[in-house]
Design an enzyme around this catalytic site. Sequence first.
Site, PDB file in Angstrom:
ATOM      1  N   LYS B  76       0.862  -1.183   0.000  1.00 17.48           N
ATOM      2  CA  LYS B  76       0.000   0.000   0.000  1.00 17.48           C
ATOM      3  C   LYS B  76       0.900   1.235   0.000  1.00 17.48           C
ATOM      4  O   LYS B  76       1.925   1.260   0.694  1.00 17.48           O
ATOM      5  CB  LYS B  76      -0.893  -0.023   1.255  1.00 17.48           C
ATOM      6  CG  LYS B  76      -1.913   1.109   1.321  1.00 17.48           C
ATOM      7  CD  LYS B  76      -2.831   0.944   2.541  1.00 17.48           C
ATOM      8  CE  LYS B  76      -3.889   2.048   2.607  1.00 17.48           C
ATOM      9  NZ  LYS B  76      -4.803   1.903   3.754  1.00 17.48           N
ATOM     10  N   SER B 151      -9.897   1.964   3.013  1.00 19.39           N
ATOM     11  CA  SER B 151      -8.997   2.701   2.162  1.00 19.39           C
ATOM     12  C   SER B 151      -8.012   1.824   1.382  1.00 19.39           C
ATOM     13  O   SER B 151      -7.453   2.272   0.392  1.00 19.39           O
ATOM     14  CB  SER B 151      -8.220   3.707   2.996  1.00 19.39           C
ATOM     15  OG  SER B 151      -7.327   3.052   3.883  1.00 19.39           O
ATOM     16  N   SER B 175     -10.148  -0.438   7.200  1.00 22.15           N
ATOM     17  CA  SER B 175      -9.536  -0.268   5.876  1.00 22.15           C
ATOM     18  C   SER B 175      -8.799  -1.467   5.286  1.00 22.15           C
ATOM     19  O   SER B 175      -8.429  -1.429   4.116  1.00 22.15           O
ATOM     20  CB  SER B 175      -8.586   0.930   5.892  1.00 22.15           C
ATOM     21  OG  SER B 175      -9.300   2.130   5.840  1.00 22.15           O
TER      22      SER B 175
END
Lengths: 98, 484
Positions: B76, B151, B175
């Site tokens: 990420k 997210s 998330s």
Amino acid sequence: MLVDKKKLEKLAHTAKISLEEKAFADRIEADLHNILEFVAEINEVDTSEVDVMEHSQSETLRTRDDAVTESNLREEMQKDIPDSYHADGLYLVPKVVE
Amino acid sequence: MHTKTIEQLIQGLRAKEYSSVELTQHFLDRIAKHDPAINTVITLTAEQALQEAAAADKIIGSKDAPNLTGIPILHKDIFCTQGVKTSCASKMLDNFIAPYDATVVSKLRNAGTISMGKLNMDEFAMGASNETSFYGASKNPWDLECVPGGSSGGSAAAMAARLAAGSTGTDTGGSTRQPAAFCGITGLKPTYGLVSRWGMIAYASSLDQGGPMAISSECCAHLLQAMAGFDPKDSTSVQHEIPDYLADIKRPIKGLKIGLPKEFFTEKLDTNIAKVIDTAIKELEKLGAVIKEVSLPNIHLAIPTYYIIAPAECSSNLSRFDGVRYGYRCDDAKDLVDFYERTRSEGFGTEVKRRILIGTYVLSSTSFESYYRKAQKVRKLIANEYLNAFKEVDIIASPTAPEVAFKLGAKNTNPVDMYLRDIYTSSVNLAGIPAVSIPAGFVNNLPVGLQLIGNFFAESTILNAAHQYQLVTDWHQQVPTAFV
């Protein structure tokens, strides 16, 4: 409204967020009102006997020894930033003092 | 190769069925072919990955090779990667080259993984749909008109499309778990303090926690084994002995007590989602688990509490982005105040600015007691309710999300509507306990996630239940048709 124009301007100034962009300024007042109204639901519960919880680990945060672990990293930190941001190892910002 | 689990890939590499270079190239080819449709990769480091893979091939099979040697993964874009752009999907950091590696990145590298690049996400991890990304939203591989969740939407979508053997995510209010549910993969949010936050760009420091995202619970166990552990550089990192997750997940779950919070299973729950979750619970029961009702009376206050605490911490954390030392800087500022205000207004997106202003409001002297302090007390109530429930059960089960993936743009008009997506997940972050989301079925051809919540440091327990479930079901092996 929980946040009127004057309050919003103060908040924005504190947070250093400009309200000049019209599309943003137009909706943010109503957004803040809706969100603050929504989160106010927490007031329905009695917490007079409850301690605050700042984070989930009950143990006291550690401190580390006051020992030097890294040398000066200035050159490394400035290696990949744009040239216009710095000169002679110092950061350049608009003139502060007249 | 791309449908294999990490365990199968480790065995294949050791047996020389393929090399790490071949495996890495295979995933890079898949990224080139499939990523344009789903927009998951912000930065690709193909050349570096192939060099690392070639080095891995020299040691695979030797005594010195760590467990994950040669396994290609994606990070990420919230984790700092030395010499590689680390954007947090924000214009603010679009030009930021991280000068050091996050602990998670260096630990996974030390475990032998190959990093192929950085993944899309909601800007500064603020969002539940990936639509706040400066680089445009990732798409859900199961339906390209739907969001992948957020997210960590890029991480989840990349795994659903089988673009890597594993990925990293972060979880502040759901998330890793909600996008895992939306994309039909497995995502873990570890206990607060188990995985170092050093070099992980902060959103809400008392809630943020990095975790693995992959095809299966066993894959997540492999990645967590490498990611977990005490880090002196993170003052909230906890000294805790790391168990052998891979060994622990193999235990039978006969007698495991699973609690169902009555507040989560009401008439408000979508009937189709309820049916999927009910079937999954019955499957766990067949494996020997004992099901019991539990109660979390104040759980409905989790989202309001979260949306006070998280913005408060966000407004404090994001004050560091001022354009002076790195990141975006506005042009032609007339003075220093203009410089800060325009840098931050032009550099941050709308949702980030909204949360900064909310945070500034709840921390202001007139609101501090009635909002922020009050929220910290309600947080304690919610955490205590979880701890009480864990006196009766080993695991708490629930849906991960109240619905399947929704259409892009469907929830952009009212921020509160988007915040309500965290209904089953954010309380876990407030309490600081671990939870995993696993695929449990489909509704309207879109995946549904089952959430298994554990007590502090009970990652083994929840991954164990998840793994045993995945041994008798094949939801986690489903691949969207266009990405087979």
